[in-house]
Motif scaffolding. Structure first.
Motif, PDB file in Angstrom:
ATOM      1  N   ASP A 189       0.830  -1.204   0.000  1.00 20.51           N
ATOM      2  CA  ASP A 189       0.000   0.000   0.000  1.00 20.51           C
ATOM      3  C   ASP A 189       0.866   1.255   0.000  1.00 20.51           C
ATOM      4  OD1 ASP A 189      -2.597   1.267   0.171  1.00 20.51           O
ATOM      5  OD2 ASP A 189      -2.057   1.825   2.216  1.00 20.51           O
ATOM      6  N   TYR A 190       1.918   1.243   0.828  1.00 22.67           N
ATOM      7  CA  TYR A 190       2.835   2.385   0.917  1.00 22.67           C
ATOM      8  C   TYR A 190       3.605   2.588  -0.387  1.00 22.67           C
ATOM      9  CZ  TYR A 190       7.341   4.614   2.012  1.00 22.67           C
ATOM     10  OH  TYR A 190       8.478   5.397   1.981  1.00 22.67           O
ATOM     11  N   LEU A 191       4.122   1.512  -0.969  1.00 28.53           N
ATOM     12  CA  LEU A 191       4.925   1.605  -2.192  1.00 28.53           C
ATOM     13  C   LEU A 191       4.105   2.127  -3.365  1.00 28.53           C
ATOM     14  CD1 LEU A 191       6.965  -1.736  -1.952  1.00 28.53           C
ATOM     15  CD2 LEU A 191       7.799   0.575  -1.506  1.00 28.53           C
ATOM     16  N   ASP A 192       2.854   1.717  -3.423  1.00 22.57           N
ATOM     17  CA  ASP A 192       2.002   2.128  -4.552  1.00 22.57           C
ATOM     18  C   ASP A 192       1.407   3.517  -4.371  1.00 22.57           C
ATOM     19  OD1 ASP A 192       2.468  -0.281  -5.792  1.00 22.57           O
ATOM     20  OD2 ASP A 192       0.651  -1.240  -5.023  1.00 22.57           O
ATOM     21  N   GLY A 193       1.309   3.984  -3.130  1.00 26.17           N
ATOM     22  CA  GLY A 193       0.640   5.250  -2.874  1.00 26.17           C
ATOM     23  C   GLY A 193       1.515   6.326  -2.260  1.00 26.17           C
ATOM     24  N   ALA A 194       1.667   6.295  -0.930  1.00 27.04           N
ATOM     25  CA  ALA A 194       2.342   7.373  -0.195  1.00 27.04           C
ATOM     26  C   ALA A 194       3.772   7.591  -0.662  1.00 27.04           C
ATOM     27  CB  ALA A 194       2.318   7.062   1.303  1.00 27.04           C
ATOM     28  N   ARG A 195       4.481   6.507  -0.960  1.00 24.75           N
ATOM     29  CA  ARG A 195       5.888   6.655  -1.376  1.00 24.75           C
ATOM     30  C   ARG A 195       5.991   7.406  -2.697  1.00 24.75           C
ATOM     31  NH1 ARG A 195       9.818   4.158  -4.349  1.00 24.75           N
ATOM     32  NH2 ARG A 195      11.942   4.215  -3.459  1.00 24.75           N
ATOM     33  N   GLN A 196       5.075   7.145  -3.605  1.00 26.11           N
ATOM     34  CA  GLN A 196       5.088   7.839  -4.893  1.00 26.11           C
ATOM     35  C   GLN A 196       4.837   9.338  -4.715  1.00 26.11           C
ATOM     36  OE1 GLN A 196       6.029   6.349  -7.711  1.00 26.11           O
ATOM     37  NE2 GLN A 196       6.303   4.495  -6.460  1.00 26.11           N
ATOM     38  N   ILE A 197       3.975   9.660  -3.759  1.00 28.13           N
ATOM     39  CA  ILE A 197       3.701  11.073  -3.475  1.00 28.13           C
ATOM     40  C   ILE A 197       4.938  11.743  -2.882  1.00 28.13           C
ATOM     41  CG2 ILE A 197       2.275  12.661  -2.119  1.00 28.13           C
ATOM     42  CD1 ILE A 197       0.047  10.536  -2.214  1.00 28.13           C
ATOM     43  N   LEU A 198       5.629  11.039  -1.968  1.00 28.03           N
ATOM     44  CA  LEU A 198       6.833  11.590  -1.345  1.00 28.03           C
ATOM     45  C   LEU A 198       7.946  11.804  -2.371  1.00 28.03           C
ATOM     46  CD1 LEU A 198       6.916   9.439   1.927  1.00 28.03           C
ATOM     47  CD2 LEU A 198       6.463  11.896   1.774  1.00 28.03           C
ATOM     48  N   LEU A 199       8.009  10.947  -3.385  1.00 26.81           N
ATOM     49  CA  LEU A 199       9.061  11.066  -4.401  1.00 26.81           C
ATOM     50  C   LEU A 199       8.897  12.313  -5.273  1.00 26.81           C
ATOM     51  CD1 LEU A 199       9.505   7.389  -5.649  1.00 26.81           C
ATOM     52  CD2 LEU A 199      11.256   8.817  -4.595  1.00 26.81           C
ATOM     53  N   LYS A 200       7.653  12.751  -5.473  1.00 28.94           N
ATOM     54  CA  LYS A 200       7.371  13.944  -6.290  1.00 28.94           C
ATOM     55  C   LYS A 200       8.005  13.836  -7.679  1.00 28.94           C
ATOM     56  CE  LYS A 200       7.246  16.725  -2.082  1.00 28.94           C
ATOM     57  NZ  LYS A 200       7.906  17.787  -1.282  1.00 28.94           N
ATOM     58  N   VAL A 207      13.556   2.337   0.457  1.00 29.69           N
ATOM     59  CA  VAL A 207      12.138   2.073   0.710  1.00 29.69           C
ATOM     60  C   VAL A 207      11.511   3.212   1.506  1.00 29.69           C
ATOM     61  CG1 VAL A 207      10.490   0.552   1.877  1.00 29.69           C
ATOM     62  CG2 VAL A 207      12.410  -0.435   0.590  1.00 29.69           C
ATOM     63  N   PHE A 208      12.131   3.577   2.616  1.00 31.72           N
ATOM     64  CA  PHE A 208      11.518   4.564   3.502  1.00 31.72           C
ATOM     65  C   PHE A 208      12.109   5.957   3.272  1.00 31.72           C
ATOM     66  CE2 PHE A 208      10.702   0.546   5.717  1.00 31.72           C
ATOM     67  CZ  PHE A 208       9.316   0.640   5.792  1.00 31.72           C
ATOM     68  N   LEU A 209      11.211   6.894   2.939  1.00 31.10           N
ATOM     69  CA  LEU A 209      11.619   8.244   2.553  1.00 31.10           C
ATOM     70  C   LEU A 209      11.071   9.280   3.528  1.00 31.10           C
ATOM     71  CD1 LEU A 209      10.761   7.940  -1.261  1.00 31.10           C
ATOM     72  CD2 LEU A 209      12.937   7.393  -0.140  1.00 31.10           C
ATOM     73  N   ASN A 210      11.786  10.399   3.640  1.00 31.23           N
ATOM     74  CA  ASN A 210      11.283  11.493   4.466  1.00 31.23           C
ATOM     75  C   ASN A 210      10.368  12.402   3.637  1.00 31.23           C
ATOM     76  OD1 ASN A 210      12.947  13.160   2.906  1.00 31.23           O
ATOM     77  ND2 ASN A 210      14.593  13.159   4.425  1.00 31.23           N
ATOM     78  N   ASN A 211       9.944  13.493   4.232  1.00 32.23           N
ATOM     79  CA  ASN A 211       8.971  14.365   3.569  1.00 32.23           C
ATOM     80  C   ASN A 211       9.538  15.050   2.329  1.00 32.23           C
ATOM     81  OD1 ASN A 211       6.344  15.413   3.462  1.00 32.23           O
ATOM     82  ND2 ASN A 211       6.962  17.303   4.489  1.00 32.23           N
ATOM     83  N   HIS A 212      10.868  15.039   2.186  1.00 33.06           N
ATOM     84  CA  HIS A 212      11.512  15.649   1.024  1.00 33.06           C
ATOM     85  C   HIS A 212      11.827  14.619  -0.062  1.00 33.06           C
ATOM     86  CE1 HIS A 212      11.915  19.345   3.292  1.00 33.06           C
ATOM     87  NE2 HIS A 212      12.483  18.670   4.283  1.00 33.06           N
ATOM     88  N   GLY A 213      11.408  13.386   0.160  1.00 33.06           N
ATOM     89  CA  GLY A 213      11.652  12.341  -0.829  1.00 33.06           C
ATOM     90  C   GLY A 213      13.039  11.728  -0.750  1.00 33.06           C
ATOM     91  N   ASN A 214      13.774  12.011   0.334  1.00 30.92           N
ATOM     92  CA  ASN A 214      15.113  11.452   0.518  1.00 30.92           C
ATOM     93  C   ASN A 214      15.075  10.282   1.494  1.00 30.92           C
ATOM     94  OD1 ASN A 214      16.278  13.512  -1.121  1.00 30.92           O
ATOM     95  ND2 ASN A 214      16.199  14.909   0.631  1.00 30.92           N
ATOM     96  N   GLN A 215      16.154   9.519   1.539  1.00 30.16           N
ATOM     97  CA  GLN A 215      16.256   8.384   2.449  1.00 30.16           C
ATOM     98  C   GLN A 215      16.081   8.833   3.894  1.00 30.16           C
ATOM     99  OE1 GLN A 215      20.221   6.854   2.703  1.00 30.16           O
ATOM    100  NE2 GLN A 215      19.679   5.079   3.944  1.00 30.16           N
TER     101      GLN A 215
END
Length: 295
Positions: A189-200, A207-215
């Motif tokens: 769920d995270y990989l398909d949704g929230a992570r894509q948003i964080l990557l911008k 796998v786990f990113l901060n609010n700026h899309g970095n590790q």
């Protein structure tokens, strides 16, 4: 003296092949020792004797450092002065007559099933960071990964279709760990949704990113966990390692054998894993005293 320290740390990397985190740990301890030497106006290795070391250890104790922290400091100093002797920087080793303090055996802090559930309920999964944090907690509790292993987890490490993940632990040793259906669900769920948003629109191997899309860093994971623990109303001193302890204890309390837990945790020596037997024995005693009519 500072140049010699840098040469020594470089040798740990090149000659001994120690990990980056281990070298940072040794470096920090030695820098604190050097700060003490400056206060004592000691500017030469030749002026350091056994009493200098004893005074420093007394200083560490006055700073209320833990027993195990002081033991690690003694180990760092012992290896450093051995290096100085080998490199002919000093004629005699002041550590030769310094005994290593005995370690303090503290039972690891663990969370109960109720506390784990309360913690898992904290993230707001209607928000991108909430989904990430819930996934992070689920993965940590499902696998017992160290915080550095979680931070360095990459997409290529995931074998979700097989229910497995791989990780590189201490000593650069790879291990394969099973991961349960619940954690897999949150990861997908995270990989398909929230992570894509964080990557911008950018890309990342992690796998786990901060609010700026970095590790996410170890410090970031630790800080987030502390905030979630407070919101969950848990009064225990919880760190990422507490989740790892809870993972191991849960397995043993439900019948897992010690060797299996050793493999899952990535412990080189089973004696490290054996501390959990004391935790589970304590649990058994508590259950017995609570439920047996003749307790």
């Amino acid at each position: 003296m500072e140049n010699v320290l840098q040469d020594y740390l470089h040798s740990l990397l090149v000659e001994r092949g120690l990990s980056h985190n281990t070298i940072i740990s040794y470096g920090q301890e030695l820098k604190e020792f050097f700060e003490f030497l400056k206060i004592q106006k000691i500017n030469s290795f030749d002026r350091i004797d056994r009493y200098t070391i004893l005074n420093y250890l007394k200083h560490c104790d006055a700073e209320q450092k833990s027993r195990n922290s002081i033991i690690h400091t003694v180990t760092s100093l012992r290896q450093f002065f051995d290096y100085l002797v080998t490199e002919n920087k000093i004629n005699s080793d002041p550590m030769l007559k310094i005994d290593t303090p005995k370690s303090a055996h503290h039972l690891p802090q663990v969370l109960s099933a109720t506390e784990i559930q309360a913690l898992l309920n904290v993230p707001d999964t209607h928000k991108k960071l909430g989904v990430r944090d819930r996934t992070l907690l689920e993965v940590m509790y499902a696998t017992g990964l160290r915080v550095s292993e979680v931070a360095n987890l990459k997409l290529d490490d995931l074998r979700l279709e097989m229910g497995l993940i791989t990780t590189i632990g201490k000593g650069d040793k790879q291990r394969i760990i099973p991961i349960g259906d619940v954690a897999i669900h949150w990861l997908e769920d995270y990989l398909d949704g929230a992570r894509q948003i964080l990557l911008k629109g950018r890309t990342s191997d992690y796998v786990f990113l901060n609010n700026h899309g970095n590790q996410m860093t170890r410090q970031g994971i630790w800080k987030n966990l502390k905030a979630m623990v407070r919101k969950a109303g848990i009064t225990k001193d919880v760190t990422p390692h507490t989740i790892r302890h809870s993972f191991a204890t849960t397995l043993l309390e439900n019948g897992a054998d010690l060797r299996t837990v050793q493999e899952l945790l990535g412990h080189a020596d089973i004696s490290t894993t054996q501390i959990y037997t004391h935790v589970t024995k304590r649990h058994l005693t508590e259950v017995y005293n609570k439920y047996h009519p003749r307790a």
